[in-house]
Design a protein around this motif. Sequence first.
Motif, PDB file in Angstrom:
ATOM      1  N   GLU A 137      35.270  45.278  48.384  1.00 22.78           N
ATOM      2  CA  GLU A 137      33.814  45.302  48.427  1.00 22.78           C
ATOM      3  C   GLU A 137      33.338  46.732  48.669  1.00 22.78           C
ATOM      4  O   GLU A 137      34.039  47.527  49.297  1.00 22.78           O
ATOM      5  N   PRO A 138      32.128  47.063  48.210  1.00 20.04           N
ATOM      6  CA  PRO A 138      31.596  48.402  48.498  1.00 20.04           C
ATOM      7  C   PRO A 138      31.505  48.619  49.999  1.00 20.04           C
ATOM      8  O   PRO A 138      31.328  47.693  50.780  1.00 20.04           O
ATOM      9  N   GLY A 139      31.643  49.853  50.398  1.00 23.40           N
ATOM     10  CA  GLY A 139      31.597  50.189  51.809  1.00 23.40           C
ATOM     11  C   GLY A 139      32.652  51.214  52.150  1.00 23.40           C
ATOM     12  O   GLY A 139      33.356  51.749  51.277  1.00 23.40           O
ATOM     13  N   ALA A 171      41.632  48.666  39.520  1.00 23.79           N
ATOM     14  CA  ALA A 171      41.770  48.171  38.151  1.00 23.79           C
ATOM     15  C   ALA A 171      41.086  46.828  37.920  1.00 23.79           C
ATOM     16  O   ALA A 171      41.116  46.327  36.799  1.00 23.79           O
ATOM     17  N   ARG A 172      40.470  46.253  38.945  1.00 23.62           N
ATOM     18  CA  ARG A 172      39.845  44.933  38.780  1.00 23.62           C
ATOM     19  C   ARG A 172      38.716  44.993  37.758  1.00 23.62           C
ATOM     20  O   ARG A 172      37.820  45.849  37.867  1.00 23.62           O
ATOM     21  N   PRO A 173      38.712  44.089  36.772  1.00 18.72           N
ATOM     22  CA  PRO A 173      37.646  44.113  35.749  1.00 18.72           C
ATOM     23  C   PRO A 173      36.258  43.907  36.331  1.00 18.72           C
ATOM     24  O   PRO A 173      35.294  44.508  35.860  1.00 18.72           O
ATOM     25  N   ASP A 174      36.142  43.067  37.386  1.00 13.72           N
ATOM     26  CA  ASP A 174      34.824  42.805  37.950  1.00 13.72           C
ATOM     27  C   ASP A 174      34.303  43.975  38.769  1.00 13.72           C
ATOM     28  O   ASP A 174      33.125  44.001  39.151  1.00 13.72           O
ATOM     29  N   LEU A 175      35.158  44.963  39.047  1.00 11.62           N
ATOM     30  CA  LEU A 175      34.729  46.151  39.790  1.00 11.62           C
ATOM     31  C   LEU A 175      34.723  47.394  38.906  1.00 11.62           C
ATOM     32  O   LEU A 175      34.619  48.511  39.418  1.00 11.62           O
ATOM     33  N   ARG A 176      34.836  47.206  37.594  1.00 14.41           N
ATOM     34  CA  ARG A 176      34.960  48.358  36.699  1.00 14.41           C
ATOM     35  C   ARG A 176      33.743  49.278  36.775  1.00 14.41           C
ATOM     36  O   ARG A 176      33.852  50.491  36.654  1.00 14.41           O
ATOM     37  N   ASP A 177      32.549  48.699  36.985  1.00 18.96           N
ATOM     38  CA  ASP A 177      31.331  49.509  37.025  1.00 18.96           C
ATOM     39  C   ASP A 177      31.030  50.064  38.414  1.00 18.96           C
ATOM     40  O   ASP A 177      30.042  50.785  38.584  1.00 18.96           O
ATOM     41  N   LEU A 178      31.844  49.716  39.395  1.00 23.93           N
ATOM     42  CA  LEU A 178      31.611  50.202  40.754  1.00 23.93           C
ATOM     43  C   LEU A 178      32.397  51.489  40.992  1.00 23.93           C
ATOM     44  O   LEU A 178      33.616  51.496  40.841  1.00 23.93           O
ATOM     45  N   PRO A 179      31.722  52.583  41.349  1.00 21.70           N
ATOM     46  CA  PRO A 179      32.478  53.809  41.663  1.00 21.70           C
ATOM     47  C   PRO A 179      33.406  53.570  42.848  1.00 21.70           C
ATOM     48  O   PRO A 179      33.035  52.926  43.824  1.00 21.70           O
ATOM     49  N   LYS A 180      34.608  54.098  42.729  1.00 22.81           N
ATOM     50  CA  LYS A 180      35.625  53.895  43.761  1.00 22.81           C
ATOM     51  C   LYS A 180      36.254  55.236  44.122  1.00 22.81           C
ATOM     52  O   LYS A 180      36.457  56.080  43.253  1.00 22.81           O
TER      53      LYS A 180
END
Length: 876
Positions: free
Chosen positions: A639-641, A685-694
């Motif tokens: 999760e973001p944070g 690499a999670r597809p559902d997090l692809r648009d989230l900067p990490k």
Amino acid sequence: MSTTTKAAKKGVSRFGRMLGLGAERMMREPQLVALADGLVVTDTAAEAWYVLSASNTDLMPEERQDAEHDAAALALAKVLPGYDCHLKIIWAKLEGDLYREEAKRIFTAGDVDAVADMWAQRLDTLDLPQRYILLGVRLAERDSATNATVKNATTAALGIGHKGIDDAELAQLDALARRLERRLEATPWRARIAPVELLAWAVSRESYRPQPAPPRLPTVTGASLVRLTQSKAIPHADHMRLLDARGETCAWVSVLAMPEFPEQLITPGEQEWLRCLSEITYTRPDNGFDALVCPEASVRFNVWSRGKAIKAVDKVRQSAKEQRRSAAESSAGETFIETEETEMVMEGLRKGMARDSRTLLEDHPRLIVVSTESLEDLRARTDAVIGHYAGLSIDVVVASEEQRELWLESQIGDMLRVDDLGHIRSTDALAASMFWGGSEAGDDEGPIMGLLTGTTPGVCRIDITAGSARGDATTTAFVGRSGRGKTTSMMLATLIAALKGSFALMLGFKGDEGGLIKAGEYLGLDSHHVTCGLETPAVADLFRLLNKGDAVLQVVSQLLIILPDRMRESGVETHLLRACNEIAGHEDPATWRVVELLKNSDDALAIEAGEALEELSRTQLGAPLLGKPKAGASPLRPEPGLWLVQVPGLTMPQMGTAPRDMTMTERASLALMRGLIAYALNTSARPDLRDLPKVISIPEVHVLTGTDDGRRFIDYIARTGRALDTSLAIDTQDPKSLLGLDGVLEAITTVFAFEQSTRVQQDAMAELLRLPVGESSRALIHGVGKTAHGEIRHGHCIVRDRRDRVATMQVDSPSAELLRALSTNPKDQVQDREAAKGKDAGDIADPLHEETDPEQDGAESAGSVHRPSPAASEAA
């Protein structure tokens, strides 16, 4: 110059000749008609205006500086011959209010308003000047001053509105400006069209009174333009006095001329007479403190065509030759040395112009000194400027009784008025001023990471998450010896990433990164601190962190690492795989269930493996992998944070160590590290997090690069970061170890280089910075972490940005409380723990800028960003 303008000058000059003045001095000031992107249009002329990019010459090798100088001189000769040009170097204060609004757009997580307020207060305290380099090129003459005056008077008398400029003319001028922009882009200045907001600000600021913000329109005309240009100035013998709307003095301005230059200028060096503007300081008369003067520059110049220049040189050479011959034929038979020298110089210049396209120009340099404090302060600034240039053998004088003419001449859209204070010289001379040189690094916009400490003051903006959005690589390296602030700097960068709404994960192998979570809570971020140990069983259980399909093989690999070599040789792998596959079908799969299944097996080898794993689950390193979880979900979630995962007591095997030669501690450490790596890789690499900067931040990365698994992990994240929108931040004391990681080296876009003391590491650091390996670079890297008195200067480093510009900078924070929260100093951490238990707390220490003495300085734990101490914030 148009025929009508020449006629107007001819008429005005009749009166000028009676007074011994040139015609331009008495010409009326042009009236602004319109401003547009890259265009300033007056009633008499149209000019194209460009923003010139600065070049970081402070740390540039001398041969590269010479090449840059030659390229600039050639650009003047090739691109600008025949144009009337106006070079302006102006300064602006980075206003806290402006950055407050920008910060609210940059940051999306945490207490954004409070963070923006902190930075605004910090910037107002620093009072940093920002440099802008503008180049104006006259494109066309629109009318004479006389005709324009008559037209304006007639339309006013008849009540006819003046439309300014029609769209067709504006489009034609825009095409001319952009055509010239394409040629100027290829120069060392990398010129680009000046936006209309910048031009409107540059015009309105000359009045030094509060002005309305320019409208966000393609073109500024009419009433909007009139409001931006309202001002009143009263000329005096040695200065101009500017009045505000109430008739009170708001600024004092003095224009200085530069009548004499030495015959030769030494460059690179101190005689770069426009680059050194930011180095001039003076003593304030009100408090005796030293402060920057930051005089501005206005240089009008015209580059001659080669034909005209060659003709002029031939004329001077022929005149000197005739004088020499005449002297030889006289009774004395002696020739003045100056005459012979002039002839030789002209011959050399003539050959150079024929060989390398060199030409001449006529320039009129002026310096503008401004004070908003008092006339006494203005004169102290003026004296400092004159004294500074006297030390460079350059004459600078106050233009007595010509302040009005020179002040008007320096305005955007005006003209050359005092033409008898100019110089005719080669294009090399203007290029030698290095007006575009100084200190420059970082991005044009984005979060502030620190302060530039070279010859040009300013902030350094760097966003470690921006690489993927630019389609660029995504790795940032913090490199240097221990205790110089590199880990604290990386934590600040990680905090900034979390404030932007990223998933920010730090894998802490050192154990001193706990301040990251304190700082995150201080900034109002969603912060999570996970310590792998007996108190957090199953925190790194891959069945809980990964998808069931991905977890089986990863868990088998972990268990094979942990078990001794003889079990692997006996075929325990089959039993592990069978057990993991069976548990994967369970509604609540977990590694401890695999251990239970092995213990209850009918096979002796499986039972032995299960008992060995159960015993290991009771240890500090085994519990996070094999233990039974406590109540509640696993704290590690994608999760973001802000996430900090610490692994105390990790002991990694040396690279290349065979499994049979590893100790039990090394096997368990390697298995735990592999579990955390698998979690980080899966999240990125999670597809559902692809648009989230990490962001994955790793202090002391040499702990990982010393193992094969760690090297593969770092290499994979570095190579795939752009595609996965995952940025990698690493810090290490061993830059030499990075040189063997080709994937990482190719992916590094930004380097923060702190002090190194050994020759081998200094040379490796120079390669990372792309500086020439040699004694000068070694001395630079060795001294960057020390003050002039030899004391440690925490947080001071050399930065190489994504454009390969290299500059010195000081990592900075908006408050001392935040820096104290991030402190990795064990003494500070002990004091903070004592303070948290209720003991007295004293002054706040700054881990980046000063040493902490536990006997003299107390501690104050970070509370909340909502109540920062103003005094402590100013002391940061």
